[in-house]
Motif scaffolding. Structure first.
Motif, PDB file in Angstrom:
ATOM      1  N   ALA A  20      -7.190  86.496-110.610  1.00  0.00           N
ATOM      2  CA  ALA A  20      -6.453  87.285-109.433  1.00  0.00           C
ATOM      3  C   ALA A  20      -5.054  86.992-109.286  1.00  0.00           C
ATOM      4  N   GLY A  21      -4.137  88.165-109.728  1.00  0.00           N
ATOM      5  CA  GLY A  21      -2.586  87.974-110.029  1.00  0.00           C
ATOM      6  C   GLY A  21      -2.230  87.694-111.214  1.00  0.00           C
ATOM      7  N   GLY A  22      -2.825  88.521-112.117  1.00  0.00           N
ATOM      8  CA  GLY A  22      -2.623  88.317-113.337  1.00  0.00           C
ATOM      9  C   GLY A  22      -1.204  89.193-114.054  1.00  0.00           C
ATOM     10  N   GLY A  23      -0.609  89.764-113.191  1.00  0.00           N
ATOM     11  CA  GLY A  23       0.524  90.468-113.618  1.00  0.00           C
ATOM     12  C   GLY A  23       1.851  89.313-113.559  1.00  0.00           C
ATOM     13  N   SER A  24       2.868  90.033-113.410  1.00  0.00           N
ATOM     14  CA  SER A  24       4.210  89.302-113.185  1.00  0.00           C
ATOM     15  C   SER A  24       5.055  90.148-112.159  1.00  0.00           C
ATOM     16  N   SER A  25       5.963  89.464-111.327  1.00  0.00           N
ATOM     17  CA  SER A  25       6.838  90.075-110.364  1.00  0.00           C
ATOM     18  C   SER A  25       8.047  90.527-111.034  1.00  0.00           C
ATOM     19  N   GLY A  26       8.256  90.199-112.531  1.00  0.00           N
ATOM     20  CA  GLY A  26       9.353  90.655-113.291  1.00  0.00           C
ATOM     21  C   GLY A  26       9.195  90.695-114.763  1.00  0.00           C
ATOM     22  N   PRO A  27      10.235  90.743-115.348  1.00  0.00           N
ATOM     23  CA  PRO A  27      10.124  90.934-116.888  1.00  0.00           C
ATOM     24  C   PRO A  27       9.826  89.169-117.124  1.00  0.00           C
ATOM     25  N   LEU A  42      -8.227  81.137-125.755  1.00  0.00           N
ATOM     26  CA  LEU A  42      -9.546  79.978-125.749  1.00  0.00           C
ATOM     27  C   LEU A  42     -10.844  80.669-125.815  1.00  0.00           C
ATOM     28  N   GLY A  43     -10.745  81.919-125.794  1.00  0.00           N
ATOM     29  CA  GLY A  43     -12.216  82.540-126.294  1.00  0.00           C
ATOM     30  C   GLY A  43     -12.556  83.336-125.009  1.00  0.00           C
ATOM     31  N   ALA A  44     -11.870  83.422-123.929  1.00  0.00           N
ATOM     32  CA  ALA A  44     -12.415  83.963-122.543  1.00  0.00           C
ATOM     33  C   ALA A  44     -12.387  85.697-122.758  1.00  0.00           C
ATOM     34  N   LYS A  45     -13.165  86.176-121.812  1.00  0.00           N
ATOM     35  CA  LYS A  45     -13.034  87.410-121.607  1.00  0.00           C
ATOM     36  C   LYS A  45     -12.440  87.727-120.345  1.00  0.00           C
ATOM     37  N   VAL A  46     -11.307  88.146-120.170  1.00  0.00           N
ATOM     38  CA  VAL A  46     -10.062  87.807-119.172  1.00  0.00           C
ATOM     39  C   VAL A  46     -10.233  89.461-118.271  1.00  0.00           C
ATOM     40  N   CYS A  47     -10.459  89.046-117.123  1.00  0.00           N
ATOM     41  CA  CYS A  47     -10.337  90.085-115.979  1.00  0.00           C
ATOM     42  C   CYS A  47      -8.827  90.106-115.310  1.00  0.00           C
ATOM     43  N   VAL A  48      -7.893  90.910-115.826  1.00  0.00           N
ATOM     44  CA  VAL A  48      -6.592  90.902-115.409  1.00  0.00           C
ATOM     45  C   VAL A  48      -6.599  91.664-114.271  1.00  0.00           C
ATOM     46  N   ALA A  49      -6.479  90.855-112.865  1.00  0.00           N
ATOM     47  CA  ALA A  49      -6.621  91.657-111.620  1.00  0.00           C
ATOM     48  C   ALA A  49      -5.277  91.692-110.917  1.00  0.00           C
ATOM     49  N   ASP A  50      -4.774  92.601-110.398  1.00  0.00           N
ATOM     50  CA  ASP A  50      -3.245  92.785-109.876  1.00  0.00           C
ATOM     51  C   ASP A  50      -3.190  94.076-109.138  1.00  0.00           C
ATOM     52  N   ARG A  51      -2.203  93.998-108.093  1.00  0.00           N
ATOM     53  CA  ARG A  51      -1.977  95.529-107.394  1.00  0.00           C
ATOM     54  C   ARG A  51      -1.050  96.269-107.980  1.00  0.00           C
ATOM     55  N   ASP A  52      -0.367  95.759-109.022  1.00  0.00           N
ATOM     56  CA  ASP A  52       0.567  96.572-109.874  1.00  0.00           C
ATOM     57  C   ASP A  52       0.053  96.939-111.374  1.00  0.00           C
ATOM     58  N   ARG A  53      -0.570  98.032-111.270  1.00  0.00           N
ATOM     59  CA  ARG A  53      -1.341  98.456-112.633  1.00  0.00           C
ATOM     60  C   ARG A  53      -0.400  98.168-113.943  1.00  0.00           C
ATOM     61  N   GLY A  54       1.054  98.754-113.706  1.00  0.00           N
ATOM     62  CA  GLY A  54       1.729  98.430-114.930  1.00  0.00           C
ATOM     63  C   GLY A  54       1.875  97.224-115.261  1.00  0.00           C
ATOM     64  N   SER A  55       1.952  96.238-114.562  1.00  0.00           N
ATOM     65  CA  SER A  55       2.267  94.820-114.842  1.00  0.00           C
ATOM     66  C   SER A  55       0.889  94.264-115.398  1.00  0.00           C
ATOM     67  N   ALA A  56      -0.189  94.603-114.695  1.00  0.00           N
ATOM     68  CA  ALA A  56      -1.506  94.020-115.140  1.00  0.00           C
ATOM     69  C   ALA A  56      -1.817  94.513-116.555  1.00  0.00           C
ATOM     70  N   ASP A  57      -1.333  95.885-116.787  1.00  0.00           N
ATOM     71  CA  ASP A  57      -1.738  96.577-118.224  1.00  0.00           C
ATOM     72  C   ASP A  57      -0.690  95.824-119.235  1.00  0.00           C
ATOM     73  N   GLU A  58       0.439  95.474-118.868  1.00  0.00           N
ATOM     74  CA  GLU A  58       1.081  94.733-119.730  1.00  0.00           C
ATOM     75  C   GLU A  58       0.594  93.316-120.069  1.00  0.00           C
ATOM     76  N   THR A  59       0.126  92.451-119.189  1.00  0.00           N
ATOM     77  CA  THR A  59      -0.688  91.621-119.667  1.00  0.00           C
ATOM     78  C   THR A  59      -1.950  91.643-120.391  1.00  0.00           C
ATOM     79  N   THR A  60      -2.748  92.651-120.080  1.00  0.00           N
ATOM     80  CA  THR A  60      -3.677  92.994-120.886  1.00  0.00           C
ATOM     81  C   THR A  60      -3.368  93.542-122.457  1.00  0.00           C
TER      82      THR A  60
END
Length: 272
Positions: A20-27, A42-60
């Protein structure tokens, strides 16, 4: 006597980790983004959750570029309905959540006279109340399976005064630490662990947005001022916090629950 393990079990292979909070507030790399990437490595399946789709998508996208497994889930962690929905979507996509990394947090500079009741309610909703709803989504399943881990992200601001008024943030981060401990003690006998990571002064994109003006107009000067506050002579990195979180979520920390792991370069231990 149990046999000695053949290797340190620092792995999250095939585990579903919800951040929860997998994005970033800036670059750059926030703690949440660095944690997501670390878990995937480490092999996990990661659920990247954030209110900012663009930032979460960048992490994904960064995770997938390395061959890792990740999916974006968008919602506001201050809204109960959003939290329930995104956890349901994550479970539908990846299956039951094995580990929760609760990383969301907001603040407002100011002491008692500059902090309104509305400010405190808003910050409490994100920093504390969101954990209640998130925990309600994962704890029943974890307890039923007899395995699960939760890591929350507090702050040294919840332990001590850092030289400038940050009342609502500090109070809610202190509450988050105790909240985590209470979860840990209630569920310790059911195979669920909960621990709190307490970062100190960390060099993340948040500095440019909310911290620089407390020290100097120039961002480099602000970073230098924060470096000087730390006994180790530098701020920490998002990756150093993420590595601590990965340890606590892994089986390497199988006998650790209800504790606070301070990652601060010695900051809270200094006398002044």
């Amino acid at each position: 006597m149990s046999p000695a393990p053949t290797a340190l079990p620092l792995s999250l292979q095939d585990r579903v980790v919800f951040v929860a909070g997998g994005g970033s507030s800036g670059p750059g790399f926030s703690i949440g983004r660095a944690a997501c990437i670390t878990y995937a490595r480490l092999g996990a399946k990661v659920c990247v959750a954030d209110r900012d789709r663009g930032s979460a998508d960048e992490t994904t996208t960064l995770i997938r570029a390395e061959g890792g497994s990740a999916e974006t889930f968008v919602g506001d962690m201050a809204q109960e309905a959003d939290i329930v929905r995104i956890f349901a979507e994550a479970a539908e996509h990846f299956g039951p959540v094995d580990a929760l990394h609760h990383n969301v947090g907001i603040g407002k500079t100011g002491g008692p006279m500059e902090t309104s009741a509305a400010d405190l309610d808003r910050i409490h909703a994100v920093n504390v109340r969101s954990l209640l709803t998130a925990a309600q989504q994962v704890l029943p399943g974890m307890a039923e399976r007899g395995r699960g881990a939760i890591v929350t992200i507090s702050s040294v601001a919840g332990l001590r005064y850092l030289g400038y008024p940050h009342l609502a943030y500090g109070v809610t981060k202190a509450a988050l630490s105790h909240f985590t401990k209470l979860i840990a003690l209630e569920y310790a006998g059911r195979g669920v662990r909960a621990n709190c990571v307490v970062p100190g002064l960390i060099d993340t994109p948040r500095i440019a947005r909310t911290v620089a003006d407390r020290f100097a107009a120039d961002l480099d000067e602000a970073r230098a001022a924060r470096d000087r506050q730390v006994p180790m002579g530098r701020m920490g990195t998002a990756w150093e916090v993420a590595h601590a979180c990965a340890f606590l979520l892994s089986d390497a920390a199988a006998y650790i629950t209800g504790t606070e792991l301070v990652v601060d370069g010695g900051l809270v231990g200094r006398y002044a």
